[in-house]
Motif scaffolding. Structure first.
Motif, PDB file in Angstrom:
ATOM      1  N   PRO A 172       0.801  -1.233   0.000  1.00 22.96           N
ATOM      2  CA  PRO A 172       0.000   0.000   0.000  1.00 22.96           C
ATOM      3  C   PRO A 172       0.834   1.283   0.000  1.00 22.96           C
ATOM      4  CG  PRO A 172      -0.099  -1.053   2.147  1.00 22.96           C
ATOM      5  CD  PRO A 172       0.730  -1.907   1.275  1.00 22.96           C
ATOM      6  N   ILE A 173       1.983   1.270  -0.655  1.00 25.60           N
ATOM      7  CA  ILE A 173       2.767   2.498  -0.811  1.00 25.60           C
ATOM      8  C   ILE A 173       2.267   3.182  -2.076  1.00 25.60           C
ATOM      9  CG2 ILE A 173       5.045   3.453  -1.294  1.00 25.60           C
ATOM     10  CD1 ILE A 173       6.226   1.241   0.421  1.00 25.60           C
ATOM     11  N   ARG A 174       1.995   4.462  -1.963  1.00 20.75           N
ATOM     12  CA  ARG A 174       1.452   5.212  -3.096  1.00 20.75           C
ATOM     13  C   ARG A 174       2.315   6.432  -3.393  1.00 20.75           C
ATOM     14  NH1 ARG A 174      -4.874   4.514  -1.699  1.00 20.75           N
ATOM     15  NH2 ARG A 174      -4.751   2.256  -1.637  1.00 20.75           N
ATOM     16  N   THR A 175       2.364   6.803  -4.643  1.00 18.70           N
ATOM     17  CA  THR A 175       3.072   8.001  -5.072  1.00 18.70           C
ATOM     18  C   THR A 175       2.127   8.826  -5.931  1.00 18.70           C
ATOM     19  OG1 THR A 175       5.195   6.848  -5.035  1.00 18.70           O
ATOM     20  CG2 THR A 175       5.091   8.881  -6.308  1.00 18.70           C
ATOM     21  N   LYS A 176       2.027  10.114  -5.609  1.00 21.35           N
ATOM     22  CA  LYS A 176       1.173  11.021  -6.381  1.00 21.35           C
ATOM     23  C   LYS A 176       1.872  12.356  -6.560  1.00 21.35           C
ATOM     24  CE  LYS A 176      -3.227   9.045  -5.116  1.00 21.35           C
ATOM     25  NZ  LYS A 176      -4.542   9.236  -4.544  1.00 21.35           N
ATOM     26  N   ARG A 177       1.535  13.042  -7.630  1.00 22.21           N
ATOM     27  CA  ARG A 177       2.027  14.393  -7.867  1.00 22.21           C
ATOM     28  C   ARG A 177       1.018  15.354  -7.254  1.00 22.21           C
ATOM     29  NH1 ARG A 177       6.052  16.753  -9.377  1.00 22.21           N
ATOM     30  NH2 ARG A 177       7.002  15.064 -10.501  1.00 22.21           N
ATOM     31  N   VAL A 178       1.512  16.260  -6.407  1.00 21.81           N
ATOM     32  CA  VAL A 178       0.659  17.237  -5.730  1.00 21.81           C
ATOM     33  C   VAL A 178       1.019  18.621  -6.258  1.00 21.81           C
ATOM     34  CG1 VAL A 178      -0.018  18.208  -3.502  1.00 21.81           C
ATOM     35  CG2 VAL A 178       0.558  15.784  -3.676  1.00 21.81           C
ATOM     36  N   THR A 179       0.021  19.351  -6.752  1.00 16.47           N
ATOM     37  CA  THR A 179       0.273  20.690  -7.263  1.00 16.47           C
ATOM     38  C   THR A 179       0.242  21.711  -6.131  1.00 16.47           C
ATOM     39  OG1 THR A 179      -2.067  20.965  -7.777  1.00 16.47           O
ATOM     40  CG2 THR A 179      -0.659  20.163  -9.551  1.00 16.47           C
ATOM     41  N   ALA A 180       0.970  22.784  -6.316  1.00 17.43           N
ATOM     42  CA  ALA A 180       1.072  23.833  -5.294  1.00 17.43           C
ATOM     43  C   ALA A 180      -0.242  24.597  -5.165  1.00 17.43           C
ATOM     44  CB  ALA A 180       2.196  24.798  -5.654  1.00 17.43           C
ATOM     45  N   GLY A 181      -0.407  25.193  -4.010  1.00 17.72           N
ATOM     46  CA  GLY A 181      -1.585  26.030  -3.787  1.00 17.72           C
ATOM     47  C   GLY A 181      -2.407  25.540  -2.620  1.00 17.72           C
ATOM     48  N   GLY A 182      -3.687  25.302  -2.866  1.00 12.72           N
ATOM     49  CA  GLY A 182      -4.618  24.902  -1.811  1.00 12.72           C
ATOM     50  C   GLY A 182      -4.467  23.451  -1.402  1.00 12.72           C
ATOM     51  N   TRP A 183      -5.398  23.007  -0.588  1.00 12.33           N
ATOM     52  CA  TRP A 183      -5.392  21.636  -0.095  1.00 12.33           C
ATOM     53  C   TRP A 183      -5.778  20.685  -1.217  1.00 12.33           C
ATOM     54  CZ3 TRP A 183      -3.278  20.393   4.365  1.00 12.33           C
ATOM     55  CH2 TRP A 183      -3.125  21.381   5.322  1.00 12.33           C
TER      56      TRP A 183
END
Length: 102
Positions: free
Chosen positions: A2-13
């Motif tokens: 259950p290891i996950r990798t995601k790209r998170v964009t800057a800014g809000g939650w």
């Protein structure tokens, strides 16, 4: 695993995971300076819990308890776009399993 990798964009939650009527634990370490929290929401309200800031060295833990009437979202906020690796485990888990390094 259950290891996950995601790209998170800057800014809000940004919502990483969404849950309803389950108990789940998430472990996070990086990127340093990123904020994590649990956002509970129902028909007429929303509330934040377990808000923490990552330091890049120590593992932080978020636990979603079983609340059948509310949805729970694990969210992250970053100051610049980042690829995030985290570990999700069903249930209320106190520690990461041996050999798991997020």
């Amino acid at each position: 695993m259950p290891i996950r990798t995601k790209r998170v964009t800057a800014g809000g939650w940004r919502t990483l995971e969404w849950f309803w009527n389950v108990t789940t634990t998430g472990f996070f370490r990086a990127p340093a300076g990123a904020e994590i929290k649990i956002r509970y929401s129902g028909w007429w309200f929303g509330v934040d819990r377990q808000r923490q800031t990552l330091d890049g060295q120590n593992t932080k833990r978020l636990v979603v308890p079983r609340w059948s009437a509310f949805t729970a979202r694990m969210q992250m906020r970053v100051t610049r776009e980042a690829e995030v690796t985290y570990y999700i485990e069903p249930g209320n888990v106190a520690n990461l399993p041996p050999g798991v390094n997020v």
